[in-house]
Design a protein around this motif. Structure first.
Motif, PDB file in Angstrom:
ATOM      1  N   PRO A   1       0.888  -1.297  -0.103  1.00 30.78           N
ATOM      2  CA  PRO A   1       0.169  -0.112   0.154  1.00 30.78           C
ATOM      3  C   PRO A   1       0.833   1.204   0.062  1.00 30.78           C
ATOM      4  O   PRO A   1       0.769   2.193  -0.637  1.00 30.78           O
ATOM      5  CB  PRO A   1      -0.899  -0.098   1.221  1.00 30.78           C
ATOM      6  N   TYR A   2       2.174   1.056   0.666  1.00 34.73           N
ATOM      7  CA  TYR A   2       2.860   2.478   0.718  1.00 34.73           C
ATOM      8  C   TYR A   2       3.274   3.020  -0.591  1.00 34.73           C
ATOM      9  O   TYR A   2       3.442   3.876  -1.054  1.00 34.73           O
ATOM     10  CB  TYR A   2       3.904   2.048   1.517  1.00 34.73           C
TER      11      TYR A   2
ATOM     12  N   ARG B   1       2.012   2.044  -3.626  1.00 31.42           N
ATOM     13  CA  ARG B   1       0.997   2.404  -4.428  1.00 31.42           C
ATOM     14  C   ARG B   1       0.661   3.825  -4.158  1.00 31.42           C
ATOM     15  O   ARG B   1       0.367   4.621  -5.029  1.00 31.42           O
ATOM     16  CB  ARG B   1      -0.201   1.531  -4.187  1.00 31.42           C
ATOM     17  N   VAL B   2       0.771   4.162  -2.776  1.00 31.00           N
ATOM     18  CA  VAL B   2       0.261   5.513  -2.572  1.00 31.00           C
ATOM     19  C   VAL B   2       1.458   6.485  -2.969  1.00 31.00           C
ATOM     20  O   VAL B   2       1.190   7.601  -3.608  1.00 31.00           O
ATOM     21  CB  VAL B   2       0.144   5.708  -1.181  1.00 31.00           C
TER      22      VAL B   2
ATOM     23  N   ARG C   1       3.321   5.990  -5.509  1.00 29.92           N
ATOM     24  CA  ARG C   1       3.382   6.256  -6.856  1.00 29.92           C
ATOM     25  C   ARG C   1       2.192   7.333  -7.408  1.00 29.92           C
ATOM     26  O   ARG C   1       2.216   8.136  -8.297  1.00 29.92           O
ATOM     27  CB  ARG C   1       2.977   4.880  -7.660  1.00 29.92           C
ATOM     28  N   ALA C   2       1.088   7.221  -6.621  1.00 30.84           N
ATOM     29  CA  ALA C   2      -0.021   7.980  -6.871  1.00 30.84           C
ATOM     30  C   ALA C   2       0.461   9.660  -6.471  1.00 30.84           C
ATOM     31  O   ALA C   2       0.141  10.310  -7.269  1.00 30.84           O
ATOM     32  CB  ALA C   2      -1.121   7.781  -5.867  1.00 30.84           C
TER      33      ALA C   2
ATOM     34  N   GLN D   1       2.158  11.043  -9.322  1.00 36.42           N
ATOM     35  CA  GLN D   1       1.189  11.369 -10.583  1.00 36.42           C
ATOM     36  C   GLN D   1       0.571  12.752 -10.107  1.00 36.42           C
ATOM     37  O   GLN D   1       0.304  13.251 -11.070  1.00 36.42           O
ATOM     38  CB  GLN D   1       0.615  10.183 -10.956  1.00 36.42           C
ATOM     39  N   ASN D   2       0.204  12.816  -8.848  1.00 32.80           N
ATOM     40  CA  ASN D   2      -0.870  13.706  -8.421  1.00 32.80           C
ATOM     41  C   ASN D   2      -0.829  14.072  -7.090  1.00 32.80           C
ATOM     42  O   ASN D   2      -1.624  13.506  -6.438  1.00 32.80           O
ATOM     43  CB  ASN D   2      -2.245  13.673  -9.148  1.00 32.80           C
TER      44      ASN D   2
ATOM     45  N   THR E   1      -1.715  16.788  -5.438  1.00 32.13           N
ATOM     46  CA  THR E   1      -2.986  17.523  -4.979  1.00 32.13           C
ATOM     47  C   THR E   1      -3.895  16.451  -4.679  1.00 32.13           C
ATOM     48  O   THR E   1      -4.666  16.179  -3.755  1.00 32.13           O
ATOM     49  CB  THR E   1      -3.327  18.577  -5.882  1.00 32.13           C
ATOM     50  N   ARG E   2      -4.399  15.703  -5.865  1.00 30.80           N
ATOM     51  CA  ARG E   2      -5.366  14.617  -5.611  1.00 30.80           C
ATOM     52  C   ARG E   2      -4.994  13.728  -4.455  1.00 30.80           C
ATOM     53  O   ARG E   2      -6.049  13.358  -3.575  1.00 30.80           O
ATOM     54  CB  ARG E   2      -5.575  13.774  -6.766  1.00 30.80           C
ATOM     55  N   ALA E   3      -3.880  13.377  -4.247  1.00 33.50           N
ATOM     56  CA  ALA E   3      -3.549  12.316  -3.072  1.00 33.50           C
ATOM     57  C   ALA E   3      -3.637  12.996  -1.904  1.00 33.50           C
ATOM     58  O   ALA E   3      -4.365  12.195  -1.017  1.00 33.50           O
ATOM     59  CB  ALA E   3      -1.924  12.149  -3.292  1.00 33.50           C
ATOM     60  N   ALA E   4      -3.551  14.097  -1.748  1.00 32.82           N
ATOM     61  CA  ALA E   4      -3.994  14.948  -0.492  1.00 32.82           C
ATOM     62  C   ALA E   4      -5.413  15.137  -0.316  1.00 32.82           C
ATOM     63  O   ALA E   4      -5.953  14.803   0.882  1.00 32.82           O
ATOM     64  CB  ALA E   4      -3.211  16.331  -0.398  1.00 32.82           C
TER      65      ALA E   4
ATOM     66  N   VAL F   1      -7.741  12.942  -0.968  1.00 35.75           N
ATOM     67  CA  VAL F   1      -8.135  11.744  -0.726  1.00 35.75           C
ATOM     68  C   VAL F   1      -7.575  11.289   0.434  1.00 35.75           C
ATOM     69  O   VAL F   1      -7.890  10.007   1.025  1.00 35.75           O
ATOM     70  CB  VAL F   1      -8.148  10.654  -1.756  1.00 35.75           C
TER      71      VAL F   1
ATOM     72  N   HIS G   1      -4.231  11.400   2.166  1.00 38.19           N
ATOM     73  CA  HIS G   1      -2.988  10.852   2.209  1.00 38.19           C
ATOM     74  C   HIS G   1      -2.024  12.033   2.743  1.00 38.19           C
ATOM     75  O   HIS G   1      -1.827  13.150   2.072  1.00 38.19           O
ATOM     76  CB  HIS G   1      -2.304  10.040   0.972  1.00 38.19           C
TER      77      HIS G   1
ATOM     78  N   TYR H   1       5.010  10.771   3.306  1.00 34.44           N
ATOM     79  CA  TYR H   1       5.421  10.179   2.347  1.00 34.44           C
ATOM     80  C   TYR H   1       6.731  10.367   1.559  1.00 34.44           C
ATOM     81  O   TYR H   1       7.452   9.616   1.451  1.00 34.44           O
ATOM     82  CB  TYR H   1       4.509   9.807   1.235  1.00 34.44           C
TER      83      TYR H   1
ATOM     84  N   PHE I   1      -4.909  10.199 -11.496  1.00 36.23           N
ATOM     85  CA  PHE I   1      -3.480   9.553 -11.327  1.00 36.23           C
ATOM     86  C   PHE I   1      -3.356   8.867 -12.646  1.00 36.23           C
ATOM     87  O   PHE I   1      -3.881   7.786 -12.856  1.00 36.23           O
ATOM     88  CB  PHE I   1      -3.480   8.548 -10.131  1.00 36.23           C
TER      89      PHE I   1
ATOM     90  N   MET J   1      -6.998   1.840   2.098  1.00 34.90           N
ATOM     91  CA  MET J   1      -5.641   2.210   1.754  1.00 34.90           C
ATOM     92  C   MET J   1      -5.126   3.260   2.880  1.00 34.90           C
ATOM     93  O   MET J   1      -3.818   3.372   2.843  1.00 34.90           O
ATOM     94  CB  MET J   1      -5.584   2.794   0.265  1.00 34.90           C
TER      95      MET J   1
ATOM     96  N   GLY K   1      -1.688   2.802   4.617  1.00 38.98           N
ATOM     97  CA  GLY K   1      -0.841   3.570   4.053  1.00 38.98           C
ATOM     98  C   GLY K   1       0.449   3.181   4.384  1.00 38.98           C
ATOM     99  O   GLY K   1       1.542   3.435   3.359  1.00 38.98           O
TER     100      GLY K   1
ATOM    101  N   ALA L   1      -0.444  -4.823  -1.906  1.00 32.68           N
ATOM    102  CA  ALA L   1      -1.702  -4.156  -2.072  1.00 32.68           C
ATOM    103  C   ALA L   1      -2.808  -4.978  -2.778  1.00 32.68           C
ATOM    104  O   ALA L   1      -4.132  -4.715  -2.495  1.00 32.68           O
ATOM    105  CB  ALA L   1      -1.305  -2.603  -2.463  1.00 32.68           C
TER     106      ALA L   1
END
Ligand SMILES: Nc1ncnc2c1ncn2[C@@H]1O[C@H](COP(=O)(O)OP(=O)(O)OP(=O)(O)O)[C@@H](O)[C@H]1O
Ligand SMILES: [Mg+2]
Lengths: 333, 247
Positions: free
Chosen positions: A191-192, A194-195, A197-198, A201-202, A204-207, A209, A211, A216, B92, B108, B112, B119
């Motif tokens: 999971p770490y 995956r997050v 990588r997210a 890529q983005n 802003t979006r990660a924050a 949702v 995270h 990280y 993403f 997640m 995390g 995952a």
């Protein structure tokens, strides 16, 4: 369910192939005109590059001063042995901890950044470490560095192996590489990973949702520094010395080139390919010309221009052309 | 009278000397679809930014389920059960549709910092991610990369990612932006199907769309709420009449 995420096996065939390749190297490496110490060096760089790619390939965080943490590991290993008289395991442990702490400290100052500002800050911090290594003579030995580091006996409890020979060093470095590559393989599929990588890529979006993006970025830097520290320690063990050059900008640049040329942006194994390719190029091209780095640099530029996914990327598209299958996503598979 | 799910009072925001919001308030009741309309540049998106943590308000207060969340970071607000979609898409891009929704799940978030398990074996997360995709009609595209999806599918995924976080309250910023009649129709159906499952605040230009969905609507103009009420009540509003004639 067909749409479920592909599961990652604990160990892949590639792990086994790479391990076998290097484990058998003492038997064939001299026959092809190379030498065991080269294998040690390649393995050290493989560890360094694989850890570095956690940051660059998976986190999208360009550190251009990562040689500093390789160097911290090398110096810490040497100092632990020379000044504290610690054995192999404690010296290795101290080297990893020292590099991780140095990384954690630097990461605390840069993890709110990204892109070019991030890169510039890593260069600046990297230079600070190099400067300290050169100037703090009483501890680091200045320009000369630390000399006379011993290769102690590897004590496993049930058996002991001297590391004096380069073949023994090769097997030891290989063991460390296997551990690191399995650890990182697990990490990037966790999971770490995956997050992370997210976030690449983005952010802003990660924050949005939920995270903790900063944490990280901070931890990815710290982990990759710990791995760099281990690589540095093994390098110090192999060279039996540590000197400022190991944390120079050059060194930092090499690892970036390895990861990009190998294809770290598209493949977990890219950095490994890149490290092998770089060191072999250095030795083989270097035998013909002093200016090998110029040729390598040109090659690097060509690759960045025409095939930014590197060797692993070229291989992937070659395979995709050979076996036409529905193109699925996945990126760094 | 129970307290509203979300209550904003006296919100103000300026950028330099440009006043974008002044004294904006909003009450959202649990279960409703609350519309927000207004001309370009009225401050609607900025209002969402202030409510979801992107910008700190210069003045005013936001409470969610009775808790003061004014000025909290986006992450903290998200963890309390508020999700949002973006007017300009924010996905993403290199990940598959499934990973897009999966990364957003509370499972997640909770795991995390688990560095060792796979995952793909987090079944609760995968299932929730798949449900979110099914909710927005993308289950057949689960393993396609986000950047390879059609514009309409990306719009749907934008909502899917927000839904996957299992929100109590969902902010949607012009979910039909750039869509044709057919795409707009699909998104309208989708939002209708979410009614009662999650409370929604919806910014929209398309009046027919908004009037068909919303229980109540607030009209924002020059950074102020100039009218609010049920769609029926608002039809009589002169500003609304004027702009629907224009539309
Ligand atoms: N970060 C910022 N800095 C300066 N001005 C801004 C900023 N964000 C928004 N504005 C200004 O605030 C005003 C309101 O913008 P906002 O995006 O909230 O409008 P909107 O109602 O969402 O419009 P649209 O319907 O076009 O999406 C605009 O004039 C915009 O230029
Ligand atoms: Mg807007």
């Amino acid at each position: 369910m067909p749409s479920a995420l592909a599961r990652a096996p604990l160990i892949t065939p590639t792990h086994v192939v790479v391990a076998l390749l290097f484990a058998t190297a003492p038997w064939w490496i001299t026959r092809i005109g190379l030498y065991p110490y080269l294998g040690v060096e390649i393995l050290v760089w493989m560890i360094f590059a694989l850890g570095y790619n956690l940051l660059l390939g998976y986190g999208g965080l360009p550190s251009f001063g990562h040689g500093a943490f390789f160097g911290v590991g090398a110096y810490a290993f040497g100092l632990a042995q020379l000044k504290l008289g610690t054995g192999l395991w404690s010296s290795l442990g101290l080297a990893i901890v020292a590099a991780a702490l140095a990384g954690a400290l630097v990461a605390a100052f840069i993890s709110h950044r990204r892109g070019i500002y991030y890169a510039l800050l890593t260069i600046a911090f990297g230079q600070v470490f190099w400067f300290v290594a050169v100037k703090w003579h009483s501890v680091t030995g200045g320009e000369d560095g630390l000399l006379n580091v011993k290769r102690p006996v590897l004590d496993l409890g049930f058996a002991a192996f001297p590391l004096a020979s380069n073949t023994a060093m090769l097997e030891f470095a290989l063991a460390a590489f296997v551990v690191v590559s399995i650890f990182l393989w697990r990490l990037v599929h966790s999971p770490y990973g995956r997050v992370l990588r997210a976030i690449k890529q983005n952010e802003t979006r990660a924050a949005f949702v939920g995270h903790p993006v900063w944490l990280y970025k901070w931890s990815a830097f710290t982990i990759s520094c710990a791995v760099a520290g281990l690589a540095g320690a093994i390098f110090c063990l192999a060279q039996q010395s540590a000197y400022p050059n190991v944390m120079s900008l050059h060194q930092s640049g090499f690892v970036v080139m390895m990861v990009l040329v190998g294809g770290g942006l598209v493949s977990f194994w890219g950095p490994v390919i890149g490290a092998i390719f770089f060191i072999l190029a250095r030795d083989l091209l270097g035998a013909y010309t002093e200016a090998w780095l110029l040729w390598y640099g040109l090659l690097f530029m060509g690759l960045v221009l025409f095939k930014p996914e590197g060797i692993a990327g070229a291989w992937q598209s070659f395979r995709a052309r050979m076996t036409p299958s529905p193109k699925e996503g996945g990126g760094l598979a | 009278m129970s307290q509203p799910l979300l209550k904003a009072e006296g919100l103000a925001k300026r950028f330099g000397d440009r006043v974008v919001l002044q004294d904006v308030g909003l009450e959202v009741e649990e279960g409703e679809i609350h519309g927000i309309m207004g001309p370009n540049g009225a401050g609607k998106t900025t209002f969402f930014h202030v409510l979801t943590g992107q910008h700190k308000p210069d003045a005013g207060r936001v409470t969610f389920r009775g808790e003061d969340i004014t000025g909290l970071a986006p992450r903290e607000i998200a963890c309390r059960g508020i999700a949002r979609s973006f007017q300009l898409m924010n996905l993403f891009d290199d990940e598959t549709a499934l990973v897009n929704t999966m990364v957003a799940t509370p499972e997640m978030r909770a795991r995390g910092f688990d560095l060792f398990s796979d995952a793909a074996r987090l079944e609760a997360a995968t299932e929730r991610a798949q449900r979110a995709l099914a909710d927005v009609g993308l289950e057949h595209q689960a393993s396609a990369r986000a950047k390879g999806l059609s514009y309409g599918e990306r719009r749907a995924l934008e909502i899917g990612v927000a839904l996957a976080s299992d929100p109590k309250l969902l902010f949607l910023d012009e979910p039909t932006a750039g869509l044709g009649a057919e795409g707009t129709e699909r998104i309208a159906k989708l939002i209708g199907s979410l009614r009662r499952k999650v409370t929604i605040v919806l910014i929209e230009h398309d009046m027919r769309f908004l009037f068909g969905l919303a229980d109540r609507i607030a009209v924002v103009h020059w950074g102020q709420v100039i009218a609010r009420g049920t769609p029926e009540a608002l039809r009589a509003n002169p500003w609304v009449q004027r702009s629907s004639l224009a539309a």
